[in-house]
Motif scaffolding. Structure first.
Motif, short mmCIF file in Angstrom:
data_model
loop_
_atom_site.label_atom_id
_atom_site.label_comp_id
_atom_site.label_asym_id
_atom_site.label_seq_id
_atom_site.Cartn_x
_atom_site.Cartn_y
_atom_site.Cartn_z
N PRO A 1 36.19 36.85 50.85
CA PRO A 1 35.98 36.00 52.03
C PRO A 1 37.00 34.88 52.16
CG PRO A 1 34.25 35.64 50.39
CD PRO A 1 35.00 36.84 49.95
N PHE A 2 37.37 34.26 51.05
CA PHE A 2 38.28 33.11 51.15
C PHE A 2 39.60 33.50 51.81
CE2 PHE A 2 39.04 28.76 49.95
CZ PHE A 2 40.41 28.66 49.97
N LEU B 1 34.30 29.52 55.44
CA LEU B 1 35.26 29.37 54.35
C LEU B 1 34.61 28.66 53.17
CD1 LEU B 1 38.18 30.14 53.95
CD2 LEU B 1 38.87 27.94 54.84
N PHE C 1 31.05 31.00 52.13
CA PHE C 1 31.31 32.33 51.58
C PHE C 1 32.51 32.36 50.66
CE2 PHE C 1 28.05 34.39 53.80
CZ PHE C 1 28.04 34.00 55.13
N GLY C 2 33.52 31.54 51.01
CA GLY C 2 34.75 31.56 50.22
C GLY C 2 34.72 30.59 49.05
N PRO D 1 32.73 30.07 46.47
CA PRO D 1 32.58 30.60 45.11
C PRO D 1 33.90 31.07 44.49
CG PRO D 1 30.83 31.42 46.51
CD PRO D 1 31.72 30.61 47.38
N GLN D 2 34.78 31.59 45.32
CA GLN D 2 36.06 32.07 44.77
C GLN D 2 36.91 30.95 44.20
OE1 GLN D 2 36.73 34.67 48.47
NE2 GLN D 2 38.25 35.39 47.02
N ILE D 3 36.65 29.72 44.69
CA ILE D 3 37.42 28.61 44.12
C ILE D 3 36.49 27.66 43.37
CG2 ILE D 3 39.35 28.70 45.74
CD1 ILE D 3 37.99 26.48 47.34
#
Lengths: 254, 219, 216
Positions: free
Chosen positions: B186-187, C71, C74-75, C77-79
């Motif tokens: 998603p990022f 962002l 949802f996004g 967690p990736q960072i």
């Protein structure tokens, strides 16, 4: 002169804003080719009177006739619209603040009414605009925009715009009052030229000297009535009314 | 945590480009409708009969006081429940157009009223009727005067158009979501979507500045 | 108009409206803080800070708020950011509205007459002092209305967090449109609640504005 129909005939014009009576029953007429100057202090009603001729102001009572046609007829909504638009096309008005259309070029300002209202085609309309501009001495400004013109130039374009419709009469509402002094002459020159061509004109003005030069008759108004009227000679040199004398003293001594 | 890997975006470029196309189509169509409708509403509110003025004012009041997303849901889901089925793209365009038409109408109203009275007097004394005076003299000036404000609205419209992804229109955000459902990144994709919008925004702003410049020149 | 339905669903909607108020409040606080920091940055002598401020404002105003929410939620967690929907929504909205509010603040400061700064400096005030004692107090009054407009936009913007399942007004409206078959009644209730908030806030801002208006 009495057998021939007057060009403009105002009878019993009355108008009030609430308790304030601005026009108190005025009668006056203008013959074809005549030039009338209307002078008087602020608040005298002279502008209101002028604007009631082309119905920008509505009279409470009284009649306004243009060349045998009753301008302020009582007609139902849409019919009146059609009537007044037609009548207005026969009159030209020049405003104190010019009121040129800023989004249109000088050419379009002059051509738009003939084009849209009289169906004149684009090429002829432009020619007409050029002719009008030549008349007022601004042919070279045909494609300029109003914002770039001086006050005197704007007013001359405004005159050209009104003339393009070939009106029967020209109404001037303090045409030079908003101009810087050095720009006044160029406009007066155009007005004098129109006068020499025997255009019927009603001129509301503060300029006594100009009125004396150009007008056939001068009306002095104060407080909603005509105090005195006569030829420039009569009114300016030998005013009959005290009120007139007081007013002129203030102006002519300046 | 997962590392970030932007290379995955390249594989999905065709999909994103398609989404970009739909965003442009959607926004442009809605923008045009919203301006035309805005002028219409403004004229009706200013010059229409009472029968027409009050309902429109109420409608404007309603649409300015509630979120676009809610309006979108009403038009798409709500109407279908009473039998009016509007396809997603249509609903999206209608919602965006109506929402911004109402704000434009507000702007145009003020714009029309701010045109100097002398303009009307000059036009009328030349013999122009009420309607022609509006059409040739007043409305053109009002539109020119309100260009900056309406331009801002159009920029807002572009960004708000992302919302229609929620009813399945295949624009940028929706395309990104499709990509995400396959790559679980998603990022990367939302960031790319943001960049695409940013670029569109810059282009739109530049375009609007050019138009405003041209209008200024003709003053 | 099915008034029975309206009465039955009202409690759920009032609850949802309260959530909307909560999110709005948190976002507004975050937004004002962010905006103040950004404004300070943009006024700083240090070029990097100024650039940072300008870039932030440009990025957050130039991209859709919806994407910013996605962002973060949802996004994130990736960072390394695992946030609850409410928190993600409120923070994203706050960061977003902060950029718009920074612009309102900048506008307010710019509309204070230049002569004020000139007078202050010629009296001997430093840059910081003239800003603090002369310009900002005046700018504050001029900012009220634009900031108010931002706040109202934010309240309407909270609808976006419905997309990440925060149970606020729009989410609840969507849910009930799906389950009852009475879209207009649902819309009516939702609209009324939003309008009370939106127009109520507008009124409040107007009062505030007038209260602090310049007594010339």
């Amino acid at each position: 002169m009495n057998e021939v129909r007057p060009m403009i005939d105002v009878r019993g014009a009355r108008k009030a804003y609430g308790p304030l009576e601005v026009l108190k029953g005025i009668d006056f007429s203008v013959a074809r080719g005549q030039i009338i100057a209307v002078i008087g202090p602020s608040g005298s009603g002279k502008s209101t009177l002028l604007r009631s001729i082309n119905h920008l102001e509505t009279l409470d009572s009284g009649e306004v006739w243009l060349d045998g046609v009753l301008v302020n007829q009582r007609l139902p909504g849409r019919a009146f619209e059609r009537h007044i638009n037609q009548v207005r096309q026969q009159m030209g008005m020049v405003f104190q603040h010019f009121n040129l259309f800023p989004h249109l070029s000088v050419c379009d300002n002059i051509a738009i009414a003939p084009a849209k209202l009289k169906g004149v085609d684009k090429v002829s309309a432009r020619k007409l605009a050029l002719t009008m501009l030549e008349k007022v001495g601004l042919a070279d400004k045909i494609d300029a925009f109003p914002a770039r013109l001086s006050g005197g130039q704007k007013q001359r374009v405004a005159i050209a715009r009104a003339l393009a419709m070939q009106p029967k009469v020209m109404l001037f509402d303090e045409a030079t009052s908003a101009l810087d002094p050095e720009l006044v002459d160029e406009v007066n020159l155009v007005m004098k030229q129109l006068a020499s061509e025997h255009m019927t004109m009603v001129i509301v003005t503060h300029e006594m000297r100009f009125a004396a030069e150009v007008a056939d008759r001068v009306l002095f108004m104060a407080d909603g009535t005509v105090i005195e009227e006569g030829t420039p000679d009569e009114l300016f040199t030998q005013p009959k009314q005290e009120r007139t004398r007081t007013f002129l003293r203030k102006f002519l001594s300046a | 945590m997962q590392g970030l890997d932007f290379t995955v975006v390249f594989a999905y470029w065709p999909l994103l480009a398609q989404g970009l196309g739909w965003t442009v189509v959607l926004s442009t169509t809605s923008a045009i409708f919203s301006v035309l409708a805005g002028i219409g509403f403004a004229l009706l509110v200013l010059y229409g009969s009472a029968l027409v003025r009050y309902p429109i004012r109420l409608f404007m009041w309603l649409f300015m006081g509630t979120p676009l997303l809610l309006q979108l849901f009403l038009i798409y889901f709500g109407l279908s429940q009473i039998g009016i089925d509007i396809p997603a793209l249509g609903a999206g365009i209608i919602a965006l157009s109506l929402h911004f038409a109402v704000y434009n109408a507000d702007i145009f109203q003020a714009g029309i009223l701010s045109v100097d009275r002398g303009q009307t007097e000059a036009a009328r004394s030349l013999g122009f009727g009420r309607h022609r005076t509006l059409a040739y003299i007043i409305v053109p000036q009002a539109v020119r005067n309100t260009l900056p404000a309406v331009g801002s609205m159009m920029i807002a419209l572009l960004k708000e158009s992302a919302i229609v992804s929620m009813i399945g229109i295949a624009e940028i955000v929706h395309s990104a979501q499709l990509a995400i459902s396959e790559t679980y990144r998603p990022f990367e994709f939302y960031l790319t979507a943001a960049v695409l919008y940013y670029i569109l925004n810059l282009i739109l702003e530049a375009g609007l500045r050019r138009i405003e410049g041209k209008v200024e020149l003709s003053r | 108009m099915d008034t029975d339905l309206i009465l039955r669903i009202l409690p759920a909607f009032i609850q949802a409206a309260w959530t909307t108020v909560e999110i709005s409040f948190v976002s507004l606080v975050i937004g004002l803080s962010v905006a103040s920091l950004l404004t300070a940055a943009r006024l700083s002598r240090l070029a990097p800070l100024r650039v940072l401020g300008t870039v932030y404002v440009s990025l957050f105003r130039g991209t859709p708020a919806l994407i910013q929410i996605f962002l973060l939620y949802f996004g994130g967690p990736q960072i390394g950011l695992q946030l609850e929907p409410f928190a993600a929504g409120a923070i994203a909205l706050g960061l977003n509205i902060g950029a718009y509010m920074a612009e309102s603040m900048r506008g307010g400061i710019l509309s204070v007459d230049r002569g004020q700064t000139e007078a202050a400096r010629s009296l001997g005030f430093s840059r910081a002092q003239s800003m603090r004692w002369i310009v900002l107090p005046q700018a504050a009054r001029l900012m009220i209305r634009p900031l108010g407009v931002n706040a109202v936009a934010l309240v309407k913007g909270t609808a976006l967090v419905a997309t990440i399942s925060v149970v606020e007004l729009t989410y609840t409206a969507q849910r009930f449109i799906g389950s009852t078959y009475k879209p207009f009644e649902i819309f009516a209730v939702t609209a009324v609640l939003y309008m009370i908030m939106v127009y109520g806030l507008t009124l409040l801002i107007g009062l505030l504005d007038r209260a602090y208006a310049e007594e010339v």
